[in-house]
Design an enzyme around this catalytic site. Sequence first.
Site, short mmCIF file in Angstrom:
data_model
loop_
_atom_site.label_atom_id
_atom_site.label_comp_id
_atom_site.label_asym_id
_atom_site.label_seq_id
_atom_site.Cartn_x
_atom_site.Cartn_y
_atom_site.Cartn_z
N GLU A 157 0.88 -1.22 -0.22
CA GLU A 157 0.13 0.15 -0.04
C GLU A 157 0.71 1.36 0.11
O GLU A 157 0.66 2.06 0.65
CB GLU A 157 -0.77 0.14 0.95
N GLU A 233 -6.52 -7.62 -0.88
CA GLU A 233 -7.14 -7.83 0.37
C GLU A 233 -8.60 -7.71 0.22
O GLU A 233 -8.81 -6.24 -0.08
CB GLU A 233 -6.62 -6.60 1.17
#
Length: 583
Positions: A157, A233
Amino acid sequence: MSTFEIRDNFYLDGAPFKVISGAIHYFRTVPEYWRDRLEKLKAMGCNTVETYIPWNMHEPKKGEFCFDGMLDIRAFVKTAEELGLYVILRPSPYICAEWEFGGLPAWLLAEDGMKLRTSYAPFLSHVREYYEVLLPMLLPMQVTHGGPVIMMQVENEYGYYATDKEYMQSMKALMRELGVDVPLVTSDGPYPESMNAGKLDGVLPTGNFGSKTDERFALLSRYTDGGPLMCTEFWVGWFDHWGNGGHMRGNLEESVKDLDRMLELGNVNIYMFEGGTNFGFMNGSNYYDELTPDVTSYDYDALLTEDGQITEKYRRYREVIAKHAPVPEVTLTGKITRHAYGELKVEEKVSLFSVLDDISSPVKSPFTQPMEKLGQSYGYILYRSPLATEESLGYIRLWKANDRANIFVDKEPVATLYDRELLEEKKFTPPVAFAPGAVLDILMENMGRVNFGPYMEQQQKGIAHCVQINGHIHNNWQQYTLPLDNVEKIDFSKEYIENTPAFYRFSFEVDEAGDTFLDFAGWGKGCAFINGFHLGRFWEIGPQKRLYIPAPLLKKGKNEVILFETEGKTADCIVLKDEPDIG
């Protein structure tokens, strides 16, 4: 040997391969239960398991490495392989994961001027030295070497954090240099700014999100250059922080629809399949308007509960997966039970002040120092100094202090300061009076380092600058580091002092070990240990009301529980029950 390729799709040995994966963090589950969780993953229809790799656990002190017990990543991957599962590894220095400091080792913060997750030479040097130990362990497990690992992640991320493309290129180059030859991926939030900052040439971009599959995949397709779409995710629930009012739960009906659509359009990694537990002091925190430290349970409203029980969400997901892929028949080999061991009375108790010199050696300094400068990463630290120049305590202020302070004068509690209260003067009306020779004690607690965003570089714990009393900086300190990794040294024969931080001892007999749950009703705030193993934190504000104790932590015969409680709020017992209560 096999091949795994990324073209217009994922291809395993030349044949199209749909990744249907679930996240299990080996470091959040006792190793005796790995096979049980992986069997249940396969039985739901998943063909792959995904896990992060936490740097802070594998290199707890600079140059000292640990890869055994709960940290035996090779054994976890081998177990998956034995069950016919493929593996996605995410070994990036930073993992987020609601984990202490996002998985970065706290000792980084002992270096003045440290810059995280950027092309800052000292940081990159530490990463290289870690990877030179970690990656050689992982290389033989790649599918290209006959193992089950099909992909690895570069960073995590990153588009949410920064825009340093040179750093990202360095991370990719380092992995390739050290022998990673399976395909690489990045994973970022499904927004143009995040994708633009996190993408990397020659690496498949993937997304992290929990809803709006069509919209998210449509945006992601702008970045994949015709490659496969994957949600790395797929958030099926959320995490809890202390005082949030109740356990966070996802919307099952919407989640099921999103999974179905995701498998129509692409590939998925379910986050989390099983959440597990933030044992020890390993919970992370977030910081937006205020500090929000996460609870000990990482149940996450996942498909398996914290203790591995199958949920309705699991059954519904299995039905969806069966529409898109064959679901194998799997015999579950684990025999996992819950057990209530009943009420345990306090048998012995002793004040922290009485055993301080048994469990810590003071470091003298004219000024306060943060934990990291003293070689400590987690737990508590106590600062002690005589009040030699003051005649009373009118106000006190702690400068650059994190996260929570219990303040005592001559072992009497005078104040508790938390988060933003540490930024201001604490005034006493009337001033606190004391006799000549009085001693000031400040017990600081690291509530869990922030795991996301710019606050990560401000996570030195304890008191990093100074203590100001009645207008001047106060000097001459004894500093006691208290990681509480040596509770076996506690001498319960020493003095117990009411309303002070203290240790409490309990015991119980076990004939047959079963998973159990420590109910801490009536107790204030602190942490708990079973047979020396650190279970994690408790706090009366909830939402979590019981701590999970896996059966493998118990032994036949006598077992010992120790609570460390900091507020002076106690009961005369704890209770071991056969059901969780996470709010």
